[in-house]
Design an enzyme around this catalytic site. Structure first.
Site, PDB file in Angstrom:
ATOM      1  N   PRO A 179       0.730  -1.255   0.043  1.00  0.00           N
ATOM      2  CA  PRO A 179      -0.111  -0.064   0.084  1.00  0.00           C
ATOM      3  C   PRO A 179       0.779   1.427  -0.099  1.00  0.00           C
ATOM      4  O   PRO A 179       1.674   1.437   0.759  1.00  0.00           O
ATOM      5  CB  PRO A 179      -0.745  -0.107   1.390  1.00  0.00           C
ATOM      6  CG  PRO A 179      -0.744  -1.526   1.557  1.00  0.00           C
ATOM      7  CD  PRO A 179       0.430  -1.957   1.175  1.00  0.00           C
ATOM      8  N   GLU A 180       0.599   2.244  -0.807  1.00  0.00           N
ATOM      9  CA  GLU A 180       1.269   3.197  -0.926  1.00  0.00           C
ATOM     10  C   GLU A 180       0.536   4.640  -0.612  1.00  0.00           C
ATOM     11  O   GLU A 180      -0.984   4.321  -0.139  1.00  0.00           O
ATOM     12  CB  GLU A 180       1.704   3.621  -2.391  1.00  0.00           C
ATOM     13  CG  GLU A 180       2.646   2.480  -3.002  1.00  0.00           C
ATOM     14  CD  GLU A 180       4.050   2.370  -2.128  1.00  0.00           C
ATOM     15  OE1 GLU A 180       4.328   3.576  -1.564  1.00  0.00           O
ATOM     16  OE2 GLU A 180       4.914   1.397  -2.459  1.00  0.00           O
ATOM     17  N   HIS A 196      -5.092 -14.472   9.835  1.00  0.00           N
ATOM     18  CA  HIS A 196      -4.326 -13.255   9.806  1.00  0.00           C
ATOM     19  C   HIS A 196      -4.844 -12.135  10.298  1.00  0.00           C
ATOM     20  O   HIS A 196      -4.402 -10.803   9.891  1.00  0.00           O
ATOM     21  CB  HIS A 196      -3.951 -13.320   8.277  1.00  0.00           C
ATOM     22  CG  HIS A 196      -3.404 -14.351   7.502  1.00  0.00           C
ATOM     23  ND1 HIS A 196      -2.157 -14.836   8.039  1.00  0.00           N
ATOM     24  CD2 HIS A 196      -3.769 -15.189   6.498  1.00  0.00           C
ATOM     25  CE1 HIS A 196      -1.860 -15.749   7.428  1.00  0.00           C
ATOM     26  NE2 HIS A 196      -2.875 -16.050   6.398  1.00  0.00           N
ATOM     27  N   ARG A 237       1.426 -10.983   5.758  1.00  0.00           N
ATOM     28  CA  ARG A 237       2.951 -10.843   5.729  1.00  0.00           C
ATOM     29  C   ARG A 237       3.429 -10.473   7.153  1.00  0.00           C
ATOM     30  O   ARG A 237       4.736 -10.707   7.287  1.00  0.00           O
ATOM     31  CB  ARG A 237       3.464 -10.257   4.471  1.00  0.00           C
ATOM     32  CG  ARG A 237       3.069 -10.873   3.164  1.00  0.00           C
ATOM     33  CD  ARG A 237       3.593 -10.345   2.159  1.00  0.00           C
ATOM     34  NE  ARG A 237       3.085 -10.708   0.847  1.00  0.00           N
ATOM     35  CZ  ARG A 237       3.701 -10.453  -0.482  1.00  0.00           C
ATOM     36  NH1 ARG A 237       4.734  -9.495  -0.466  1.00  0.00           N
ATOM     37  NH2 ARG A 237       3.067 -10.572  -1.472  1.00  0.00           N
ATOM     38  N   ARG A 278      21.990  17.117  -7.254  1.00  0.00           N
ATOM     39  CA  ARG A 278      21.806  15.928  -7.033  1.00  0.00           C
ATOM     40  C   ARG A 278      21.956  15.282  -8.219  1.00  0.00           C
ATOM     41  O   ARG A 278      21.416  15.382  -9.223  1.00  0.00           O
ATOM     42  CB  ARG A 278      20.364  15.619  -6.462  1.00  0.00           C
ATOM     43  CG  ARG A 278      20.202  16.164  -4.860  1.00  0.00           C
ATOM     44  CD  ARG A 278      18.842  15.863  -4.447  1.00  0.00           C
ATOM     45  NE  ARG A 278      18.501  16.564  -3.440  1.00  0.00           N
ATOM     46  CZ  ARG A 278      18.296  15.908  -2.196  1.00  0.00           C
ATOM     47  NH1 ARG A 278      18.755  14.668  -2.094  1.00  0.00           N
ATOM     48  NH2 ARG A 278      18.036  16.534  -1.047  1.00  0.00           N
TER      49      ARG A 278
END
Length: 285
Positions: free
Chosen positions: A2-3, A91, A110, A152
């Site tokens: 998930p972002e 879970h 997980r 950079r």
């Protein structure tokens, strides 16, 4: 994993269902997540009221009068609010039970997620204090990107995925934003033009906003609190489309691995930067 759009979708899905509710207990069936779940939550939380639900980067912050619960969904975690008693599955590791009988249930196959507690100011917390600006905030703009990239030499994809530079731009959204900006993932950040900085900021903001509107992106594990997948996967231009024609120009999309993450590139729309040749000194005869 998930972002930002998936975490924002989760935040919006739970906040109206748990805000202003009093906690009765927390049931911890599995405390070995990315970091151990603090045992003291069992004594701290009962009687407290959830005052607000915020998001910082990929962290959900549940505010109470004496501190915050910090939740990270890890790679496969998701939250849902249950209004009736449903037996916990294999879970389902944590239930935050409220006075009205509902509960916030955390599932994580997980177990790379986290449930932590802090009674200190959030800006001082080790996991939050070094985070970069939010991409949908006014702080993230073309001037910020232009000024921050001038020295950079790192590849621009690596930079925008660095949470110390900018939070929440995961691999899917980095690929999409770079494609829509016409920028190759390996282009050195310092070589971006001002126009490219303006385009990239615009596309990052638009891609993330569109993903939030679609409930995020579900490739495998993510589900919203309502149990629905994210539908932004249907809007992807390049991510996961290797060996398929570019939707803009028809060139075949290429897949490469950069910094241990998959990059999807249209060679025509995102030309690879040419390497600069070193100057040759003139020799006197």
């Amino acid at each position: 994993m998930p972002e930002l759009p998936e975490v924002e979708t989760t935040k919006r899905g739970i906040e109206n269902q748990i805000c202003h509710k009093r906690i009765v207990e927390i049931q911890i069936r599995q405390n070995q997540l990315r970091w151990p779940v603090p045992a003291e939550l069992k004594t701290i939380l009962p009687g407290l009221v959830i005052e607000s639900v915020k998001r910082r980067g990929k962290y959900l912050l549940l505010k109470t009068s004496v501190g915050h619960i910090l939740i990270h969904l890890g790679m496969s975690g998701h939250l849902r609010v249950l209004t009736q008693s449903i037996p916990a599955g294999k879970h389902d590791h944590i239930d935050l039970v409220f006075e009205d009988g509902s509960c916030l249930r955390y599932q994580d196959t997980r177990r790379f997620g986290a449930w932590l507690w802090t009674d200190q100011p959030l800006e001082h917390h080790a996991l939050l204090k070094k985070l970069g600006p939010e991409p949908l905030s006014d702080e993230f703009n073309s001037d910020y990107l232009w000024q921050a990239t001038r020295t950079r030499n790192t590849a621009i994809k690596s930079l925008i995925m660095n949470s110390h530079f900018l939070v929440g731009v995961g691999n899917i959204y980095a690929n999409e934003s770079l494609f829509l900006s016409g920028v190759h993932p390996l282009k050195p950040a310092k070589d971006l033009t001002l126009l490219e900085c303006e385009k990239l900021v615009t596309q990052i903001r638009q891609v993330l906003s569109a993903a939030i509107d679609q409930g995020g992106t579900t490739l495998k594990d993510f589900l919203s609190p309502s149990g629905r997948p994210g539908y932004f996967v249907q809007k992807l231009f390049v991510y996961g489309r290797a060996d398929q024609p570019c939707l803009n120009c028809g060139t075949i999309i290429e897949r490469a691995v950069h910094f241990q993450r998959a990059s999807y590139i249209c060679p025509t729309c995102q030309p690879l930067p040419k390497k600069r040749r070193p100057r040759q000194e003139k020799t006197s005869k």
